[in-house]
Enzyme design. Structure first.
Site, PDB file in Angstrom:
ATOM      1  N   ASN A 128       0.820  -1.213   0.000  1.00 31.61           N
ATOM      2  CA  ASN A 128       0.000   0.000   0.000  1.00 31.61           C
ATOM      3  C   ASN A 128       0.859   1.271   0.000  1.00 31.61           C
ATOM      4  O   ASN A 128       0.374   2.361   0.284  1.00 31.61           O
ATOM      5  CB  ASN A 128      -0.958   0.006   1.209  1.00 31.61           C
ATOM      6  CG  ASN A 128      -0.235   0.046   2.541  1.00 31.61           C
ATOM      7  OD1 ASN A 128       0.999   0.003   2.591  1.00 31.61           O
ATOM      8  ND2 ASN A 128      -0.969   0.128   3.633  1.00 31.61           N
ATOM      9  N   HIS A 130       3.474   1.895   1.992  1.00 32.14           N
ATOM     10  CA  HIS A 130       4.057   2.343   3.275  1.00 32.14           C
ATOM     11  C   HIS A 130       5.576   2.151   3.276  1.00 32.14           C
ATOM     12  O   HIS A 130       6.109   1.287   2.584  1.00 32.14           O
ATOM     13  CB  HIS A 130       3.378   1.667   4.478  1.00 32.14           C
ATOM     14  CG  HIS A 130       3.705   0.238   4.725  1.00 32.14           C
ATOM     15  ND1 HIS A 130       2.795  -0.786   4.594  1.00 32.14           N
ATOM     16  CD2 HIS A 130       4.856  -0.357   5.132  1.00 32.14           C
ATOM     17  CE1 HIS A 130       3.358  -1.932   4.912  1.00 32.14           C
ATOM     18  NE2 HIS A 130       4.621  -1.708   5.240  1.00 32.14           N
ATOM     19  N   GLU A 135       2.015   4.295   7.624  1.00 31.84           N
ATOM     20  CA  GLU A 135       0.849   3.922   6.833  1.00 31.84           C
ATOM     21  C   GLU A 135       0.292   5.147   6.083  1.00 31.84           C
ATOM     22  O   GLU A 135       0.633   6.291   6.415  1.00 31.84           O
ATOM     23  CB  GLU A 135      -0.225   3.345   7.769  1.00 31.84           C
ATOM     24  CG  GLU A 135       0.192   2.048   8.456  1.00 31.84           C
ATOM     25  CD  GLU A 135       0.061   0.820   7.551  1.00 31.84           C
ATOM     26  OE1 GLU A 135       0.114   0.956   6.313  1.00 31.84           O
ATOM     27  OE2 GLU A 135      -0.098  -0.298   8.094  1.00 31.84           O
TER      28      GLU A 135
END
Ligand SMILES: N[C@@H]1[C@@H](O)[C@H](O)[C@@H](COP(=O)(O)O)O[C@@H]1O
Length: 234
Positions: A128, A130, A135
């Site tokens: 994603n 990160h 995050e």
């Protein structure tokens, strides 16, 4: 950004090893280190080389909250097993996941980062986007902090645990602000599951929705990919 697309992990790890060696020869003394499968080939090159790292400092990106350093799933254990047992450093720092006093851990780690500015930072990337455990949504100027891991990250990291229920839900991580202070960053990414994040990191908008897009602003970063991770690059 310098982007190297290699034949495979082996070639990529060899290139990363050479770049790291050049940095060390040129005076790098503090190495920022990462866990995960991506830097493993590099650590194998380091352990099987004759290079002595015992005068250098290492600082790791992150650690799960609630795991003791002796826990086989902890990043302490990972680093000890894959690198430090064979190649000790003068000092190695990893956030203390067994200390549940977040303020204490965070202040201590920020102090370490201020004392030992990172010369070369090894990085992986999450599916994603990160970096470390920063995050999506993490501010680009963030320092060390405690994070609640997203479901995507918990599921992606479940492969290292017996079940996703065993994956800790929180972690301590160096912030994006600390990561991008490194003089040189070497980011490694392999496999098709990283292709989307890599394309967004390199060609996408600079946005906190993709933490790795912060790296577009870095003056000295080398991205080393295999063909699959590079497959969505325009
Ligand atoms: N905190 C780590 C990251 O530092 C790492 O980059 C990522 C990808 O891991 P892998 O290299 O195994 O794909 O996993 C974890 O979330």
């Amino acid at each position: 950004m310098k982007i190297l697309v290699t034949k495979n992990k082996e070639e990529a790890s060899q290139k990363a090893f050479k770049l790291l060696q050049t940095d060390i020869i040129n005076g790098a003394q503090v190495l920022g280190l990462a866990t995960g499968s991506s830097p493993l080939g590099l650590y194998q090159k380091m352990t099987s080389s004759s290079v002595d790292y015992s005068s250098l400092i290492s600082i790791n990106l992150d650690e799960y909250v609630g795991l003791k350093p002796t826990d086989p799933q902890s990043y302490h254990y990972f680093m000890e097993h894959h690198l430090f047992a064979q190649k000790p450093f003068a000092k190695s720092f990893i956030p203390d996941g067994s200390n549940l006093n977040a303020t204490e851990v965070i202040n201590h780690y920020n102090q370490i980062l201020a004392t030992y500015p990172i010369d070369t930072q090894i990085l992986g990337i999450g599916n994603n986007g990160h970096i470390g455990f920063n995050e999506p949504g993490t501010p680009f100027d963030s320092q060390t902090h405690k994070v609640k891991l997203t479901l995507a990250t918990i599921n992606a990291n479940a492969r290292f645990f017996t079940s996703s229920k065993d994956v800790p839900t929180e972690a301590y991580t160096m912030g994006i602000g600390s990561i991008i202070k490194a003089k040189h960053i070497i980011l490694l990414a392999f496999g098709e599951q990283k292709a989307d994040a890599i394309n967004k990191m390199i060609n996408g908008k600079v946005t906190t929705a993709v933490p790795a897009s912060a790296l577009q602003q870095h003056p000295n970063i080398t991205v080393i990919l295999d063909k699959q991770a590079a497959s969505k690059l325009a």
